[in-house]
Design a protein around this motif. Structure first.
Motif, PDB file in Angstrom:
ATOM      1  N   MET A   1       0.822  -1.209   0.000  1.00  0.00           N
ATOM      2  CA  MET A   1       0.000   0.000   0.000  1.00  0.00           C
ATOM      3  C   MET A   1       0.858   1.262   0.000  1.00  0.00           C
ATOM      4  O   MET A   1       0.540   2.249  -0.653  1.00  0.00           O
ATOM      5  CB  MET A   1      -0.927   0.010   1.213  1.00  0.00           C
ATOM      6  CG  MET A   1      -2.031  -1.034   1.175  1.00  0.00           C
ATOM      7  SD  MET A   1      -3.166  -0.799  -0.214  1.00  0.00           S
ATOM      8  CE  MET A   1      -3.945   0.728   0.292  1.00  0.00           C
ATOM      9  N   GLU A   2       1.936   1.200   0.751  1.00  0.00           N
ATOM     10  CA  GLU A   2       2.824   2.361   0.826  1.00  0.00           C
ATOM     11  C   GLU A   2       3.455   2.648  -0.524  1.00  0.00           C
ATOM     12  O   GLU A   2       3.618   3.800  -0.937  1.00  0.00           O
ATOM     13  CB  GLU A   2       3.911   2.121   1.870  1.00  0.00           C
ATOM     14  CG  GLU A   2       4.828   3.331   2.069  1.00  0.00           C
ATOM     15  CD  GLU A   2       5.861   3.105   3.146  1.00  0.00           C
ATOM     16  OE1 GLU A   2       6.789   3.936   3.231  1.00  0.00           O
ATOM     17  OE2 GLU A   2       5.747   2.109   3.896  1.00  0.00           O
ATOM     18  N   ALA A   3       3.787   1.546  -1.246  1.00  0.00           N
ATOM     19  CA  ALA A   3       4.387   1.721  -2.572  1.00  0.00           C
ATOM     20  C   ALA A   3       3.409   2.376  -3.530  1.00  0.00           C
ATOM     21  O   ALA A   3       3.774   3.231  -4.343  1.00  0.00           O
ATOM     22  CB  ALA A   3       4.827   0.360  -3.114  1.00  0.00           C
ATOM     23  N   ILE A   4       2.125   1.982  -3.418  1.00  0.00           N
ATOM     24  CA  ILE A   4       1.101   2.573  -4.282  1.00  0.00           C
ATOM     25  C   ILE A   4       0.912   4.048  -3.943  1.00  0.00           C
ATOM     26  O   ILE A   4       0.834   4.908  -4.829  1.00  0.00           O
ATOM     27  CB  ILE A   4      -0.233   1.811  -4.128  1.00  0.00           C
ATOM     28  CG1 ILE A   4      -0.087   0.371  -4.647  1.00  0.00           C
ATOM     29  CG2 ILE A   4      -1.363   2.545  -4.868  1.00  0.00           C
ATOM     30  CD1 ILE A   4      -1.300  -0.493  -4.407  1.00  0.00           C
ATOM     31  N   ALA A   5       0.840   4.338  -2.637  1.00  0.00           N
ATOM     32  CA  ALA A   5       0.624   5.720  -2.199  1.00  0.00           C
ATOM     33  C   ALA A   5       1.764   6.631  -2.619  1.00  0.00           C
ATOM     34  O   ALA A   5       1.554   7.824  -2.859  1.00  0.00           O
ATOM     35  CB  ALA A   5       0.438   5.763  -0.688  1.00  0.00           C
ATOM     36  N   ASN A   6       2.968   6.080  -2.715  1.00  0.00           N
ATOM     37  CA  ASN A   6       4.134   6.877  -3.068  1.00  0.00           C
ATOM     38  C   ASN A   6       4.450   6.843  -4.556  1.00  0.00           C
ATOM     39  O   ASN A   6       5.449   7.431  -4.989  1.00  0.00           O
ATOM     40  CB  ASN A   6       5.361   6.408  -2.279  1.00  0.00           C
ATOM     41  CG  ASN A   6       5.265   6.772  -0.806  1.00  0.00           C
ATOM     42  OD1 ASN A   6       4.720   7.822  -0.459  1.00  0.00           O
ATOM     43  ND2 ASN A   6       5.788   5.904   0.064  1.00  0.00           N
ATOM     44  N   SER A   7       3.620   6.150  -5.327  1.00  0.00           N
ATOM     45  CA  SER A   7       3.866   6.081  -6.764  1.00  0.00           C
ATOM     46  C   SER A   7       3.553   7.423  -7.418  1.00  0.00           C
ATOM     47  O   SER A   7       2.750   8.220  -6.923  1.00  0.00           O
ATOM     48  CB  SER A   7       3.018   4.982  -7.402  1.00  0.00           C
ATOM     49  OG  SER A   7       1.657   5.378  -7.450  1.00  0.00           O
ATOM     50  N   HIS A   8       4.183   7.662  -8.548  1.00  0.00           N
ATOM     51  CA  HIS A   8       3.971   8.925  -9.260  1.00  0.00           C
ATOM     52  C   HIS A   8       2.528   9.042  -9.769  1.00  0.00           C
ATOM     53  O   HIS A   8       2.024  10.166  -9.923  1.00  0.00           O
ATOM     54  CB  HIS A   8       4.953   9.029 -10.422  1.00  0.00           C
ATOM     55  CG  HIS A   8       6.378   9.217  -9.987  1.00  0.00           C
ATOM     56  ND1 HIS A   8       6.802  10.346  -9.321  1.00  0.00           N
ATOM     57  CD2 HIS A   8       7.463   8.410 -10.119  1.00  0.00           C
ATOM     58  CE1 HIS A   8       8.102  10.248  -9.070  1.00  0.00           C
ATOM     59  NE2 HIS A   8       8.523   9.072  -9.532  1.00  0.00           N
ATOM     60  N   TYR A   9       1.875   7.900 -10.011  1.00  0.00           N
ATOM     61  CA  TYR A   9       0.479   7.936 -10.466  1.00  0.00           C
ATOM     62  C   TYR A   9      -0.418   8.600  -9.416  1.00  0.00           C
ATOM     63  O   TYR A   9      -1.407   9.245  -9.768  1.00  0.00           O
ATOM     64  CB  TYR A   9      -0.028   6.512 -10.735  1.00  0.00           C
ATOM     65  CG  TYR A   9       0.659   5.821 -11.883  1.00  0.00           C
ATOM     66  CD1 TYR A   9       0.386   6.176 -13.204  1.00  0.00           C
ATOM     67  CD2 TYR A   9       1.593   4.806 -11.642  1.00  0.00           C
ATOM     68  CE1 TYR A   9       1.025   5.533 -14.256  1.00  0.00           C
ATOM     69  CE2 TYR A   9       2.234   4.164 -12.691  1.00  0.00           C
ATOM     70  CZ  TYR A   9       1.945   4.532 -13.997  1.00  0.00           C
ATOM     71  OH  TYR A   9       2.581   3.908 -15.039  1.00  0.00           O
TER      72      TYR A   9
END
Length: 218
Positions: A1-9
């Motif tokens: 989830m953290e990776a998604i939240a920090n993604s450029h998208y």
């Protein structure tokens, strides 16, 4: 989830939402004035007065015959220089959309009014209505129903045309996306989200217009 939240998208979204405000503001306000211009010049194109018809035709042909990007630059830089005025970027953008869309709406109005059976006009005159009253109470309501689908299409076109205002640094969605990837170098992600944001607006609009068209049977 953290990776998604920090993604450029995800991280680009605040930039795009800020740009969305200006995109919708320019489109909606510009089209309101564009419809007023279009109604005036569209009806003028139906006039028997050669001067009125000629002026309306010149406006429509000049605007439709020149690129909107050139019109934007002319309004923002050319008119500012000629009139020695400091035209605000948002104001210049609204004027550009209004003038450009007005020319195309003029043809929509002209075509819709012209498509109404001539017998409708004769019927109005036969019951004692003036030419203006016949247009207002009989012709215009019927013609307006036929204008709705192409006016919706013009909304979509003008919405997409706002991307061109990035050349004068208007903070619409494309410009804000460019600002983001200029800092992060995440061009693919930023531009992907720009396209998705436009699709979120244009696809439901197109679906709704098709339903309206079927309901009005035009």
């Amino acid at each position: 989830m953290e990776a998604i939240a920090n993604s450029h998208y995800i991280r680009v979204m605040p930039f795009l939402l800020e740009g969305l405000k200006y995109t919708l503001l320019i489109t909606i306000v510009g089209l309101i004035f564009g419809f007023i211009l279009g109604a005036i010049f569209g009806l003028a194109r139906l006039s028997n007065n050669k001067l009125i018809y000629g002026l309306a035709t010149v406006y429509v042909e000049v605007v439709r015959g020149t690129p909107i990007l050139a019109q934007i630059l002319f309004i923002y830089f050319g008119l500012s220089d000629l009139l020695e005025l400091n035209i605000d970027k948002i104001t210049a953008s609204i004027i550009a959309i209004a003038i450009n869309a007005g020319a195309y709406i003029a043809e929509i109005v002209r075509g819709a009014v012209y498509s109404i059976d001539k017998g409708q006009n004769e019927a109005g005159r036969s019951i004692g209505l003036t030419k203006a009253q016949t247009m207002r109470y009989i012709i215009w309501p019927q013609a307006f129903r036929r204008m709705i689908p192409p006016l919706g299409n013009q909304f979509v076109i003008s919405l997409k045309d706002t991307t061109l205002f990035s050349v004068i640094a208007v903070g619409e969605m494309l410009y804000m996306g460019q600002q983001y990837y200029g800092k992060t170098f995440a061009a693919f992600q930023a531009l992907t989200m720009v396209c998705i944001m436009y699709l979120i607006i244009t696809i439901p609009t197109s679906v709704y217009l098709r339903r309206v068209e079927r309901r009005l049977d035009v």
